[in-house]
Design a protein around this motif. Sequence first.
Motif, PDB file in Angstrom:
ATOM      1  N   SER A 246       0.811  -0.721  -0.026  1.00 43.06           N
ATOM      2  CA  SER A 246       0.115   0.246   0.088  1.00 43.06           C
ATOM      3  C   SER A 246       1.043   1.158   0.491  1.00 43.06           C
ATOM      4  CB  SER A 246      -0.686  -0.506   1.458  1.00 43.06           C
ATOM      5  OG  SER A 246      -1.964  -1.096   0.863  1.00 43.06           O
ATOM      6  N   ARG A 247       0.304   2.432  -0.868  1.00 39.91           N
ATOM      7  CA  ARG A 247       1.261   3.436  -0.473  1.00 39.91           C
ATOM      8  C   ARG A 247       1.735   4.413   0.313  1.00 39.91           C
ATOM      9  NH1 ARG A 247       3.983   7.403  -1.583  1.00 39.91           N
ATOM     10  NH2 ARG A 247       3.514   9.290  -2.428  1.00 39.91           N
ATOM     11  N   LEU A 248       3.181   4.079   0.366  1.00 42.60           N
ATOM     12  CA  LEU A 248       3.880   4.569   1.894  1.00 42.60           C
ATOM     13  C   LEU A 248       3.835   6.211   1.847  1.00 42.60           C
ATOM     14  CD1 LEU A 248       6.492   2.640   3.479  1.00 42.60           C
ATOM     15  CD2 LEU A 248       7.958   3.433   1.844  1.00 42.60           C
ATOM     16  N   ARG A 249       3.812   6.125   3.469  1.00 40.40           N
ATOM     17  CA  ARG A 249       4.046   7.369   3.380  1.00 40.40           C
ATOM     18  C   ARG A 249       5.425   7.706   4.372  1.00 40.40           C
ATOM     19  NH1 ARG A 249       0.898   9.865  -0.068  1.00 40.40           N
ATOM     20  NH2 ARG A 249      -0.566   8.687  -0.022  1.00 40.40           N
ATOM     21  N   GLU A 250       5.986   6.751   6.093  1.00 45.78           N
ATOM     22  CA  GLU A 250       6.976   6.861   6.509  1.00 45.78           C
ATOM     23  C   GLU A 250       7.481   5.004   6.409  1.00 45.78           C
ATOM     24  OE1 GLU A 250       6.261   8.969  10.243  1.00 45.78           O
ATOM     25  OE2 GLU A 250       5.093  10.516   9.471  1.00 45.78           O
TER      26      GLU A 250
ATOM     27  N   MET B 146      23.026   3.127  -0.698  1.00 42.22           N
ATOM     28  CA  MET B 146      21.891   3.565  -0.006  1.00 42.22           C
ATOM     29  C   MET B 146      20.586   5.740  -0.475  1.00 42.22           C
ATOM     30  SD  MET B 146      22.598   2.081   3.804  1.00 42.22           S
ATOM     31  CE  MET B 146      20.518   1.418   4.254  1.00 42.22           C
ATOM     32  N   ASP B 147      22.105   6.104  -0.857  1.00 39.38           N
ATOM     33  CA  ASP B 147      21.092   7.556  -1.002  1.00 39.38           C
ATOM     34  C   ASP B 147      20.347   7.821  -2.380  1.00 39.38           C
ATOM     35  OD1 ASP B 147      23.095   9.112   1.502  1.00 39.38           O
ATOM     36  OD2 ASP B 147      24.152   9.428  -0.248  1.00 39.38           O
ATOM     37  N   ALA B 148      20.737   6.662  -3.003  1.00 43.69           N
ATOM     38  CA  ALA B 148      19.767   6.631  -4.582  1.00 43.69           C
ATOM     39  C   ALA B 148      17.772   6.606  -3.831  1.00 43.69           C
ATOM     40  CB  ALA B 148      20.224   5.838  -5.362  1.00 43.69           C
ATOM     41  N   VAL B 149      18.415   5.288  -2.728  1.00 43.15           N
ATOM     42  CA  VAL B 149      16.874   5.247  -3.083  1.00 43.15           C
ATOM     43  C   VAL B 149      16.325   6.234  -1.580  1.00 43.15           C
ATOM     44  CG1 VAL B 149      15.888   3.666  -0.521  1.00 43.15           C
ATOM     45  CG2 VAL B 149      17.745   2.460  -2.246  1.00 43.15           C
TER      46      VAL B 149
ATOM     47  N   TYR C  29       8.585  10.288  -4.349  1.00 42.52           N
ATOM     48  CA  TYR C  29       7.743  10.132  -3.820  1.00 42.52           C
ATOM     49  C   TYR C  29       7.022  10.407  -2.936  1.00 42.52           C
ATOM     50  CZ  TYR C  29       7.698   7.413  -8.064  1.00 42.52           C
ATOM     51  OH  TYR C  29       7.596   6.506  -8.936  1.00 42.52           O
ATOM     52  N   ASN C  30       7.970  11.644  -2.194  1.00 41.42           N
ATOM     53  CA  ASN C  30       7.030  12.705  -0.754  1.00 41.42           C
ATOM     54  C   ASN C  30       7.021  12.375   0.241  1.00 41.42           C
ATOM     55  OD1 ASN C  30       6.594  14.984  -0.074  1.00 41.42           O
ATOM     56  ND2 ASN C  30       4.122  14.865  -0.270  1.00 41.42           N
ATOM     57  N   VAL C  31       7.633  10.528   0.612  1.00 43.00           N
ATOM     58  CA  VAL C  31       7.461   9.368   1.717  1.00 43.00           C
ATOM     59  C   VAL C  31       8.618  10.583   3.024  1.00 43.00           C
ATOM     60  CG1 VAL C  31       7.996   7.268   2.229  1.00 43.00           C
ATOM     61  CG2 VAL C  31       7.651   7.691  -0.228  1.00 43.00           C
TER      62      VAL C  31
ATOM     63  N   THR D  17      14.616  -1.697   4.509  1.00 46.08           N
ATOM     64  CA  THR D  17      13.858  -0.524   5.460  1.00 46.08           C
ATOM     65  C   THR D  17      13.125  -1.318   5.975  1.00 46.08           C
ATOM     66  OG1 THR D  17      12.699  -1.413   3.243  1.00 46.08           O
ATOM     67  CG2 THR D  17      14.006   0.880   3.119  1.00 46.08           C
ATOM     68  N   MET D  18      12.126  -0.395   6.903  1.00 43.36           N
ATOM     69  CA  MET D  18      11.193  -0.332   8.079  1.00 43.36           C
ATOM     70  C   MET D  18      10.168   0.717   7.605  1.00 43.36           C
ATOM     71  SD  MET D  18      11.013  -0.597  11.697  1.00 43.36           S
ATOM     72  CE  MET D  18      11.867  -0.303  12.547  1.00 43.36           C
ATOM     73  N   PRO D  19       9.154  -0.010   6.911  1.00 41.75           N
ATOM     74  CA  PRO D  19       8.324   1.058   7.125  1.00 41.75           C
ATOM     75  C   PRO D  19       6.887   0.951   8.358  1.00 41.75           C
ATOM     76  CG  PRO D  19       8.148  -0.981   4.978  1.00 41.75           C
ATOM     77  CD  PRO D  19       9.428  -1.469   6.476  1.00 41.75           C
ATOM     78  N   LEU D  20       7.149   2.478   8.560  1.00 44.81           N
ATOM     79  CA  LEU D  20       5.910   2.869   9.318  1.00 44.81           C
ATOM     80  C   LEU D  20       4.921   2.795   9.223  1.00 44.81           C
ATOM     81  CD1 LEU D  20       8.847   5.149  11.097  1.00 44.81           C
ATOM     82  CD2 LEU D  20       8.484   2.959  12.189  1.00 44.81           C
ATOM     83  N   ILE D  21       4.645   4.134   7.787  1.00 48.31           N
ATOM     84  CA  ILE D  21       2.795   4.152   7.728  1.00 48.31           C
ATOM     85  C   ILE D  21       2.948   3.314   6.396  1.00 48.31           C
ATOM     86  CG2 ILE D  21       1.166   5.946   7.458  1.00 48.31           C
ATOM     87  CD1 ILE D  21       2.937   7.361   9.710  1.00 48.31           C
ATOM     88  N   ARG D  22       2.155   2.958   5.481  1.00 47.95           N
ATOM     89  CA  ARG D  22       0.996   3.201   5.147  1.00 47.95           C
ATOM     90  C   ARG D  22      -0.806   2.862   4.386  1.00 47.95           C
ATOM     91  NH1 ARG D  22       5.083   0.241   1.038  1.00 47.95           N
ATOM     92  NH2 ARG D  22       6.087  -1.428   1.790  1.00 47.95           N
TER      93      ARG D  22
END
Length: 304
Positions: free
Chosen positions: A11-15, A57-60, A67-69, A298-303
Motif C-alpha cells: 500500500s502507498r508508503l508514507r513513512e 542508499m542515497d539513491a534509495v 514520491y514524497n515519503v 527499509t522498515m515501513p512505519l505508515i502505509r
Amino acid sequence: MIKLNINNEFSRLREVVLGTAKSNGPIPLLKDAYDPKSAEHIKAGTYPKDEDMVAEMDAVAAVFEKYNVKVYRPKQIENYNQIFSRDIAFVIGDKLIKANILPDREKEIEAIHHVINQINPENIIQFSEDVHVEGGDVMPYGDYIFVGTYYGDDYASYITARTNMQAVEALQDLFPNKKVKSFSLNKSNTIAEDNALHLDCCFQPIGKGKCIIHKEGFTEIAEYKWLVDFFGNENCFHINKREMYHMNSNIFSISEDVIISEKNFTRLNTWLRSQGFIVEEVPYAEISKQEGLLRCTTMPLIRD
C-alpha cells in the motif's frame, strides 16, 4: 506522534526508516560473519566499502523523496553495521515489534530511539527472550501474516536461522484475528546459494496480486505450492538459484504500482514493467554482498 499502520507490503508508503552505511566499521573477521554471502566476500577481498554503500542508499533516499515519503535514518554509531533496519524491528497494524536479534546487534535499536519515542508506548512490543524473530521473516498480507522459520531440531546450529516457532506462536497470540502462516526455509551456514536467510530472500508479495518466489528456498514443497496456489501460478514470478543469490525477491514496493528494484535485475524488471509496474532502478549490488537488499534496509512505519 507516529500513528503506525502497516497491513501489507505494497500500500502507498508514507513513512519509513532507512538504514545507514556511513560508518559500517572494519571488514569483519571471517569467524564473525553473520551469513555465508558476507563470508564469501570477506574471503575474496570484495567486501563492500562504506562510500559505495552510502551512495547506493542515497539513491534509495532520493526515490523516497521523489514520491514524497518521509524518511527517518538511524543515529550514527561509529564502526557499527546499521544497514539492515528491517532486522531490528517491524510493524504490523499499529504495533511495532522489537526483534530479539543477535546479541552483537543490540545497539542498532538504540540508534532509532528518536523514532520509537514518537510511538505510543502501548504499541511497542518486545517478546520474551526465547522468541527469536527478525523483520525479514515477517510479512503482513491482509488477513494473513506470512512468517519464515525453520522447523529442524538443529535450529540452534544455524546462525542463518533467525525466526523460531515460538515467534510464530507469539505472533498468533498478539494478532488473534489474523491467520499466521509459517514457512520452513532452507538454511546453510556455508553456501549462499542454498541459504534463504529470511522469507524475503525467497518470496515477496507485490501489488496487483502478484508475487516473486523461489521454489528451492522452501524445505516443504507443500508450503511452496500453497503460496503458488494462493497467488495463482500466472501471478508468480519464479526466480532461479542465481537470481535468489542476487536477492531478486528482496525489492521494495512504494505503492501498488511503484517498485524500487536493483538495476541489474534485467529479467525481473522487464517482467514487472510488462505487468504495469513503474520500476525505479537503483544500484544496490554492493549492499547485496551482505546477503540483504532493498526490503532488508527499509522498515515501513505508515502505509495508507
